[in-house]
Design a protein around this motif. Structure first.
Motif, PDB file in Angstrom:
ATOM      1  N   ASN A 103     -20.384 -12.287  -4.548  1.00 46.82           N
ATOM      2  CA  ASN A 103     -20.682 -10.848  -4.640  1.00 46.82           C
ATOM      3  C   ASN A 103     -20.857 -10.196  -3.270  1.00 46.82           C
ATOM      4  OD1 ASN A 103     -20.690 -10.319  -7.474  1.00 46.82           O
ATOM      5  ND2 ASN A 103     -22.547 -11.545  -7.631  1.00 46.82           N
ATOM      6  N   ASN A 104     -20.724 -11.045  -2.243  1.00 42.03           N
ATOM      7  CA  ASN A 104     -20.786 -10.546  -0.860  1.00 42.03           C
ATOM      8  C   ASN A 104     -22.102  -9.828  -0.519  1.00 42.03           C
ATOM      9  OD1 ASN A 104     -19.631 -10.451   1.599  1.00 42.03           O
ATOM     10  ND2 ASN A 104     -18.517  -8.542   1.255  1.00 42.03           N
ATOM     11  N   PHE A 105     -23.215 -10.390  -0.969  1.00 37.73           N
ATOM     12  CA  PHE A 105     -24.524  -9.803  -0.665  1.00 37.73           C
ATOM     13  C   PHE A 105     -24.958 -10.188   0.745  1.00 37.73           C
ATOM     14  CE2 PHE A 105     -25.624 -10.358  -5.421  1.00 37.73           C
ATOM     15  CZ  PHE A 105     -25.068  -9.127  -5.724  1.00 37.73           C
ATOM     16  N   LYS A 106     -25.557  -9.226   1.437  1.00 41.58           N
ATOM     17  CA  LYS A 106     -26.125  -9.486   2.780  1.00 41.58           C
ATOM     18  C   LYS A 106     -27.454  -8.755   2.870  1.00 41.58           C
ATOM     19  CE  LYS A 106     -22.683 -11.635   4.670  1.00 41.58           C
ATOM     20  NZ  LYS A 106     -21.730 -12.071   5.430  1.00 41.58           N
ATOM     21  N   PHE A 107     -28.344  -9.268   3.720  1.00 41.73           N
ATOM     22  CA  PHE A 107     -29.679  -8.672   3.833  1.00 41.73           C
ATOM     23  C   PHE A 107     -29.965  -8.278   5.285  1.00 41.73           C
ATOM     24  CE2 PHE A 107     -29.563 -11.716   0.357  1.00 41.73           C
ATOM     25  CZ  PHE A 107     -29.904 -10.886  -0.701  1.00 41.73           C
ATOM     26  N   ASP A 108     -30.819  -7.252   5.415  1.00 38.14           N
ATOM     27  CA  ASP A 108     -31.207  -6.785   6.762  1.00 38.14           C
ATOM     28  C   ASP A 108     -32.450  -7.499   7.262  1.00 38.14           C
ATOM     29  OD1 ASP A 108     -29.234  -4.669   6.802  1.00 38.14           O
ATOM     30  OD2 ASP A 108     -30.464  -3.734   5.248  1.00 38.14           O
ATOM     31  N   ALA A 109     -33.162  -8.149   6.342  1.00 39.96           N
ATOM     32  CA  ALA A 109     -34.394  -8.827   6.753  1.00 39.96           C
ATOM     33  C   ALA A 109     -34.778  -9.863   5.693  1.00 39.96           C
ATOM     34  CB  ALA A 109     -35.519  -7.816   6.916  1.00 39.96           C
ATOM     35  N   PHE A 110     -35.538 -10.853   6.153  1.00 36.50           N
ATOM     36  CA  PHE A 110     -36.029 -11.911   5.265  1.00 36.50           C
ATOM     37  C   PHE A 110     -37.535 -12.053   5.491  1.00 36.50           C
ATOM     38  CE2 PHE A 110     -31.688 -12.771   6.420  1.00 36.50           C
ATOM     39  CZ  PHE A 110     -31.081 -13.173   5.234  1.00 36.50           C
ATOM     40  N   LEU A 111     -38.261 -12.135   4.406  1.00 36.54           N
ATOM     41  CA  LEU A 111     -39.697 -12.446   4.510  1.00 36.54           C
ATOM     42  C   LEU A 111     -39.959 -13.702   3.694  1.00 36.54           C
ATOM     43  CD1 LEU A 111     -42.714 -11.979   5.127  1.00 36.54           C
ATOM     44  CD2 LEU A 111     -42.798 -10.471   3.122  1.00 36.54           C
ATOM     45  N   LEU A 112     -40.424 -14.750   4.380  1.00 35.86           N
ATOM     46  CA  LEU A 112     -40.709 -16.017   3.692  1.00 35.86           C
ATOM     47  C   LEU A 112     -42.206 -16.234   3.619  1.00 35.86           C
ATOM     48  CD1 LEU A 112     -37.706 -16.351   4.436  1.00 35.86           C
ATOM     49  CD2 LEU A 112     -38.150 -18.771   4.777  1.00 35.86           C
ATOM     50  N   GLY A 113     -42.668 -16.717   2.464  1.00 37.04           N
ATOM     51  CA  GLY A 113     -44.071 -17.058   2.301  1.00 37.04           C
ATOM     52  C   GLY A 113     -44.191 -18.459   1.739  1.00 37.04           C
ATOM     53  N   TYR A 114     -44.989 -18.607   0.701  1.00 36.72           N
ATOM     54  CA  TYR A 114     -45.212 -19.917   0.063  1.00 36.72           C
ATOM     55  C   TYR A 114     -43.896 -20.390  -0.552  1.00 36.72           C
ATOM     56  CZ  TYR A 114     -47.677 -23.040  -3.334  1.00 36.72           C
ATOM     57  OH  TYR A 114     -48.137 -24.087  -4.099  1.00 36.72           O
ATOM     58  N   LEU A 115     -43.324 -21.444  -0.017  1.00 39.92           N
ATOM     59  CA  LEU A 115     -42.057 -21.954  -0.579  1.00 39.92           C
ATOM     60  C   LEU A 115     -42.357 -23.046  -1.605  1.00 39.92           C
ATOM     61  CD1 LEU A 115     -39.860 -22.126   2.664  1.00 39.92           C
ATOM     62  CD2 LEU A 115     -40.160 -20.226   1.079  1.00 39.92           C
ATOM     63  N   GLY A 116     -43.186 -24.001  -1.255  1.00 41.28           N
ATOM     64  CA  GLY A 116     -43.626 -25.001  -2.231  1.00 41.28           C
ATOM     65  C   GLY A 116     -43.158 -26.411  -1.943  1.00 41.28           C
ATOM     66  N   LYS A 117     -41.854 -26.605  -1.663  1.00 40.28           N
ATOM     67  CA  LYS A 117     -41.315 -27.963  -1.447  1.00 40.28           C
ATOM     68  C   LYS A 117     -40.561 -28.021  -0.121  1.00 40.28           C
ATOM     69  CE  LYS A 117     -42.258 -29.485  -5.675  1.00 40.28           C
ATOM     70  NZ  LYS A 117     -43.620 -29.948  -5.840  1.00 40.28           N
ATOM     71  N   ALA A 118     -40.634 -29.172   0.535  1.00 38.05           N
ATOM     72  CA  ALA A 118     -40.023 -29.314   1.868  1.00 38.05           C
ATOM     73  C   ALA A 118     -38.507 -29.120   1.832  1.00 38.05           C
ATOM     74  CB  ALA A 118     -40.375 -30.678   2.451  1.00 38.05           C
ATOM     75  N   ASP A 119     -37.854 -29.504   0.718  1.00 31.83           N
ATOM     76  CA  ASP A 119     -36.385 -29.375   0.637  1.00 31.83           C
ATOM     77  C   ASP A 119     -35.921 -27.918   0.723  1.00 31.83           C
ATOM     78  OD1 ASP A 119     -36.233 -32.037   0.336  1.00 31.83           O
ATOM     79  OD2 ASP A 119     -35.726 -32.026  -1.812  1.00 31.83           O
ATOM     80  N   LEU A 120     -36.820 -27.001   0.414  1.00 32.40           N
ATOM     81  CA  LEU A 120     -36.444 -25.586   0.427  1.00 32.40           C
ATOM     82  C   LEU A 120     -36.189 -25.067   1.835  1.00 32.40           C
ATOM     83  CD1 LEU A 120     -38.971 -24.554  -2.285  1.00 32.40           C
ATOM     84  CD2 LEU A 120     -36.541 -24.049  -2.398  1.00 32.40           C
ATOM     85  N   MET A 121     -36.723 -25.792   2.825  1.00 31.25           N
ATOM     86  CA  MET A 121     -36.573 -25.343   4.210  1.00 31.25           C
ATOM     87  C   MET A 121     -35.088 -25.352   4.615  1.00 31.25           C
ATOM     88  SD  MET A 121     -39.915 -25.108   4.755  1.00 31.25           S
ATOM     89  CE  MET A 121     -40.949 -26.503   4.601  1.00 31.25           C
ATOM     90  N   GLU A 122     -34.383 -26.397   4.207  1.00 33.09           N
ATOM     91  CA  GLU A 122     -32.958 -26.500   4.518  1.00 33.09           C
ATOM     92  C   GLU A 122     -32.194 -25.364   3.824  1.00 33.09           C
ATOM     93  OE1 GLU A 122     -32.092 -28.652   6.857  1.00 33.09           O
ATOM     94  OE2 GLU A 122     -30.143 -27.636   6.658  1.00 33.09           O
ATOM     95  N   LEU A 123     -32.572 -25.077   2.597  1.00 32.85           N
ATOM     96  CA  LEU A 123     -31.913 -23.994   1.849  1.00 32.85           C
ATOM     97  C   LEU A 123     -32.204 -22.635   2.487  1.00 32.85           C
ATOM     98  CD1 LEU A 123     -32.602 -25.529  -1.629  1.00 32.85           C
ATOM     99  CD2 LEU A 123     -30.336 -24.930  -0.768  1.00 32.85           C
ATOM    100  N   ALA A 124     -33.401 -22.494   3.026  1.00 28.30           N
ATOM    101  CA  ALA A 124     -33.723 -21.233   3.715  1.00 28.30           C
ATOM    102  C   ALA A 124     -32.781 -21.046   4.907  1.00 28.30           C
ATOM    103  CB  ALA A 124     -35.179 -21.231   4.176  1.00 28.30           C
ATOM    104  N   LYS A 125     -32.530 -22.138   5.642  1.00 25.12           N
ATOM    105  CA  LYS A 125     -31.617 -22.031   6.797  1.00 25.12           C
ATOM    106  C   LYS A 125     -30.213 -21.635   6.333  1.00 25.12           C
ATOM    107  CE  LYS A 125     -34.079 -25.733   9.047  1.00 25.12           C
ATOM    108  NZ  LYS A 125     -34.024 -27.175   9.352  1.00 25.12           N
TER     109      LYS A 125
END
Ligand code: PXL
Length: 266
Positions: free
Chosen positions: A69-91
């Motif tokens: 769908n070609n979505f793009k964002f101007d900013a990201f705010l990260l808070g409580y993710l929960g699991k360590a594997d999510l860090m790679e997905l955030a990148k």
């Protein structure tokens, strides 16, 4: 067109924190607020018991459709993710869905009062440390800054600890560092890296501690930052918003704050 922000954190069905505070606050500030829920909890983990549905495995499916769908964002705010594997997905998320000049704000959210929140371990801290390299701004509290830098937390810390934390955090990331919830001598405030040595932005310390106020701080901070305010003004606006929420909250309300009353008065 309004700025499009993605906030990545858990959805706690009951308990005013993470997405249930970020979404209304950021929207009220006029940001198009998109969400990436990392987990669905029955309620936050300050209650005696909770359920936890981990959404880590769903994120690649979401990313696949976002790409199409070609979505793009101007900013990201990260808070409580929960699991360590999510860090790679955030990148991966930053790499695939950033508009030019997109800002990344990370509140590491994994502990307070010298302790990790339930369900977190040192591996989570180590992965978070790596993720912070991608940030433009980080918002750790004193406990999180201690864990991230391997510094011993002492309850009656003084400004020397904060100086050490700032120095050590600078080795981890080039982001602007804001250490939140610094309590010294009966006052509370933030330390902004790059400001005069020893400078703390003091605010009124209220006699009650309430849950979810860090998430509110991060949302108000981010909304102001994306309006082009300087870091000092962002911290002042966020701290005032949090103090107003606490003041408007009924004493018997134990699991969060009545932030809705503050939003409605805007
Ligand atoms: O407010 C931080 C937070 C967010 N999400 C969940 C939590 C906490 C703090 O305990 O439990 C699920």
């Amino acid at each position: 067109m309004s700025k499009k922000l993605l906030t990545m954190q858990d959805l706690s069905c009951v308990g005013q924190c993470s997405l249930t505070v970020a979404l209304p606050i950021l929207s009220a500030y006029g940001l198009e607020t998109c969400v990436l829920p990392t987990a669905v909890l029955s309620n936050h983990t300050m209650f005696e018991t909770w359920s936890y549905l981990d959404l880590t495995n769903e994120l690649p499916n979401i990313f696949d459709k976002w790409k199409k769908n070609n979505f793009k964002f101007d900013a990201f705010l990260l808070g409580y993710l929960g699991k360590a594997d999510l860090m790679e997905l955030a990148k991966q998320c930053f790499a695939q869905f950033s508009n030019d000049g997109a800002k990344i704000i990370i509140d590491p959210v994994f502990g307070d009062n010298g302790k990790l929140y339930g369900g977190f371990d040192l591996n989570y801290v180590a992965e978070m440390r790596k993720l912070l390299k991608y940030a433009d701004i980080i918002l750790p509290n004193v406990t999180e800054a201690c864990f991230l830098t391997g510094t011993e937390y002492v309850a009656d810390y003084d400004f020397n600890l904060i100086v050490t934390l700032e120095r050590e955090l600078k080795k981890i990331t080039d982001a602007k560092i804001i250490i939140t919830g610094v309590e010294i001598g009966g006052n509370i405030g933030e330390v902004i890296s790059g400001n005069k040595k020893g400078e703390i932005l003091w605010h009124e310390l209220l006699p009650v501690k309430k849950h979810g106020t860090g998430d509110i701080f991060a949302s108000v901070f981010t909304a102001n930052y994306l309006r082009g305010k300087n870091l000092r003004d962002c911290c002042n606006a966020a701290a005032k918003f949090v103090a107003d929420c606490i003041k408007k909250t009924d004493e018997a309300h134990f699991y969060g704050v009545d932030f809705e009353k503050v939003l409605n008065s805007k």
